[in-house]
Motif scaffolding. Sequence first.
Motif, PDB file in Angstrom:
ATOM      1  N   LEU A 211       0.693  -1.236  -0.160  1.00  0.00           N
ATOM      2  CA  LEU A 211      -0.193   0.101   0.006  1.00  0.00           C
ATOM      3  C   LEU A 211       0.804   1.381   0.216  1.00  0.00           C
ATOM      4  O   LEU A 211       0.560   2.211  -0.706  1.00  0.00           O
ATOM      5  N   ARG A 212       1.938   1.046   0.645  1.00  0.00           N
ATOM      6  CA  ARG A 212       2.753   2.509   0.613  1.00  0.00           C
ATOM      7  C   ARG A 212       3.444   2.834  -0.655  1.00  0.00           C
ATOM      8  O   ARG A 212       3.820   3.804  -0.514  1.00  0.00           O
ATOM      9  N   VAL A 213       3.654   1.999  -1.375  1.00  0.00           N
ATOM     10  CA  VAL A 213       4.187   2.326  -2.809  1.00  0.00           C
ATOM     11  C   VAL A 213       3.411   1.885  -3.783  1.00  0.00           C
ATOM     12  O   VAL A 213       3.903   1.170  -4.653  1.00  0.00           O
ATOM     13  N   HIS A 214       2.231   2.502  -4.012  1.00  0.00           N
ATOM     14  CA  HIS A 214       1.356   2.355  -5.030  1.00  0.00           C
ATOM     15  C   HIS A 214       0.938   0.863  -5.371  1.00  0.00           C
ATOM     16  O   HIS A 214       0.770   0.654  -6.550  1.00  0.00           O
ATOM     17  N   GLY A 215       0.818   0.128  -4.471  1.00  0.00           N
ATOM     18  CA  GLY A 215       0.629  -1.086  -4.562  1.00  0.00           C
ATOM     19  C   GLY A 215       1.404  -2.169  -5.393  1.00  0.00           C
ATOM     20  O   GLY A 215       0.947  -2.888  -6.061  1.00  0.00           O
ATOM     21  N   SER A 216       2.652  -1.754  -5.221  1.00  0.00           N
ATOM     22  CA  SER A 216       3.820  -2.252  -5.983  1.00  0.00           C
ATOM     23  C   SER A 216       4.799  -2.814  -5.212  1.00  0.00           C
ATOM     24  O   SER A 216       5.344  -2.307  -4.279  1.00  0.00           O
ATOM     25  N   SER A 217       5.320  -4.166  -5.690  1.00  0.00           N
ATOM     26  CA  SER A 217       6.446  -4.723  -5.034  1.00  0.00           C
ATOM     27  C   SER A 217       7.328  -4.900  -6.043  1.00  0.00           C
ATOM     28  O   SER A 217       8.509  -4.890  -5.791  1.00  0.00           O
ATOM     29  N   ILE A 218       7.065  -5.110  -7.193  1.00  0.00           N
ATOM     30  CA  ILE A 218       8.052  -4.886  -8.508  1.00  0.00           C
ATOM     31  C   ILE A 218       7.681  -3.748  -9.200  1.00  0.00           C
ATOM     32  O   ILE A 218       6.626  -3.460  -9.666  1.00  0.00           O
ATOM     33  N   ARG A 219       8.914  -2.966  -9.561  1.00  0.00           N
ATOM     34  CA  ARG A 219       8.753  -1.626 -10.133  1.00  0.00           C
ATOM     35  C   ARG A 219       7.861  -1.496 -11.381  1.00  0.00           C
ATOM     36  O   ARG A 219       7.947  -2.376 -12.183  1.00  0.00           O
ATOM     37  N   TYR A 220       6.876  -0.826 -11.387  1.00  0.00           N
ATOM     38  CA  TYR A 220       5.749  -0.823 -12.452  1.00  0.00           C
ATOM     39  C   TYR A 220       4.891  -1.841 -12.576  1.00  0.00           C
ATOM     40  O   TYR A 220       4.387  -1.899 -13.579  1.00  0.00           O
ATOM     41  N   ARG A 221       4.887  -2.718 -11.627  1.00  0.00           N
ATOM     42  CA  ARG A 221       3.782  -3.679 -11.554  1.00  0.00           C
ATOM     43  C   ARG A 221       2.762  -3.326 -10.321  1.00  0.00           C
ATOM     44  O   ARG A 221       3.332  -3.294  -9.235  1.00  0.00           O
ATOM     45  N   HIS A 222       1.724  -3.319 -10.622  1.00  0.00           N
ATOM     46  CA  HIS A 222       0.773  -2.643  -9.528  1.00  0.00           C
ATOM     47  C   HIS A 222      -0.328  -3.627  -9.314  1.00  0.00           C
ATOM     48  O   HIS A 222      -1.339  -3.691  -9.967  1.00  0.00           O
ATOM     49  N   ASP A 223      -0.307  -4.224  -8.111  1.00  0.00           N
ATOM     50  CA  ASP A 223      -1.108  -5.335  -7.949  1.00  0.00           C
ATOM     51  C   ASP A 223      -2.516  -4.952  -7.221  1.00  0.00           C
ATOM     52  O   ASP A 223      -3.715  -5.428  -7.267  1.00  0.00           O
ATOM     53  N   ILE A 224      -2.113  -3.835  -6.293  1.00  0.00           N
ATOM     54  CA  ILE A 224      -3.493  -3.384  -5.715  1.00  0.00           C
ATOM     55  C   ILE A 224      -3.438  -1.627  -5.766  1.00  0.00           C
ATOM     56  O   ILE A 224      -2.341  -1.252  -6.186  1.00  0.00           O
ATOM     57  N   ILE A 225      -4.456  -1.216  -5.592  1.00  0.00           N
ATOM     58  CA  ILE A 225      -4.371   0.504  -5.644  1.00  0.00           C
ATOM     59  C   ILE A 225      -3.980   0.880  -4.500  1.00  0.00           C
ATOM     60  O   ILE A 225      -4.339   0.474  -3.301  1.00  0.00           O
ATOM     61  N   GLY A 226      -2.616   1.459  -4.482  1.00  0.00           N
ATOM     62  CA  GLY A 226      -2.031   2.062  -3.222  1.00  0.00           C
ATOM     63  C   GLY A 226      -1.949   3.376  -3.002  1.00  0.00           C
ATOM     64  O   GLY A 226      -2.678   4.341  -3.634  1.00  0.00           O
ATOM     65  N   TYR A 227      -0.828   3.951  -2.359  1.00  0.00           N
ATOM     66  CA  TYR A 227      -0.790   5.152  -2.098  1.00  0.00           C
ATOM     67  C   TYR A 227       0.825   5.574  -2.134  1.00  0.00           C
ATOM     68  O   TYR A 227       1.519   4.662  -2.330  1.00  0.00           O
TER      69      TYR A 227
END
Length: 373
Positions: A211-227
């Motif tokens: 959540l704290r990095v735009h729903g992303s654990s791999i750069r430019y891949r977004h699994d959930i809508i984050g912040y």
Amino acid sequence: MKIPLLDLKAQYNSIKEEIDSAIRGVLETQSFVLGKEVESFEKEVAVYCNAKYAVGVASGTDALILSMKALGIKEGDEVITTPTTFIATAEAISHAGARPVFVDIDKKSYEIDPALIERKITKKTKAILPVHIYGQCADMDPILRIAEKYGLKVVEDCAQAIGATYKDRRAGSMGDAGCLSFFPSKNLGAFGDGGMVVTNDARFTQKLMLLRVHGSSIRYRHDIIGYNSRLDNLQAAILRVKLRFLDKWIKMRREATEIYGSLFKGTPIVTPFVPVYNVHTYHLYIISAPSRDKLLEHLAANGIEARVYYPIPLHLQACYAGLGYKRGNLPISEWQAENTLAIPIYPELRRDGIERVVGCIKEFLLHGVGELI
Ligand SMILES: *Cc1c(COP(=O)(O)O)cnc(C)c1O
């Protein structure tokens, strides 16, 4: 001699070299958002709070919002909390789409009254958000029992209470999540905004980190809508230095309150009530006094800073008019808002300062009540 509520300059002067060198260290790396200092600080705070995990975020408010989201609180849900707190507590519930349900406080401790919680539980209730207000813990055992009975999550708002203990358990380690604030005026304050969530739950931790990095654990891949809600490396480096002094500063605050306590004996001033199970960290020193508003004027006229925490309980705030609360609904919190005030407390406050504050209040009690010029 003016006496402020809090003297951050005195604190900085006492640790200037360590702080300045920590800042220079980060400047050399030019790594600013998250980073090695943040990782180390997260580990240190987890240990300090006796929790398994810690996730640095941009503020205490965000710690609460991200916790609500990560626990799956959503539109249509209800979350039980206290009206005697900073607005951020309830805002987090609202931003998750849920409805804050306010429960009145205990007349002595000013913490949420566990005896009043159960009657506010409905089918929609998903969580309880107790606030460890002013630096000591809410009565957690009955709260945890109710949560277990109804299958509710518990999020502790520890923004004012890092280091406090309840029956030897650390603030933040008892519920599903503990939310810390590093706002500059807090007992562990950054040089700007910062916050952290502590928890013992690995999956919840993973969710927060997404959540704290735009729903992303791999750069430019977004699994959930984050912040975008991250702790700065610079703030973490500063906070790591300060964390080493936190216990000493808490002890100094406690020593100051002992002096206050002895000087107020025999006066109508009601000093903070600390249940036997709590160790108080005295983020704020809240007293109740007759003719509170006139006393505030008298203190201000004498160069002593004092303030009301908080003048309007949350159920009566304009932004929550839509919830339908009315004056009289939560009478203890309303009484508390009208009759208490915070007087100066900080580690560097010395006996002569405390004597001046108490002297000024005693003078008011003798001569000023009801007829202040
Ligand atoms: C300070 C505070 C917050 C919010 O923390 P920020 O870091 O200012 O966003 C939340 N709850 C309480 C009780 C606070 O005192």
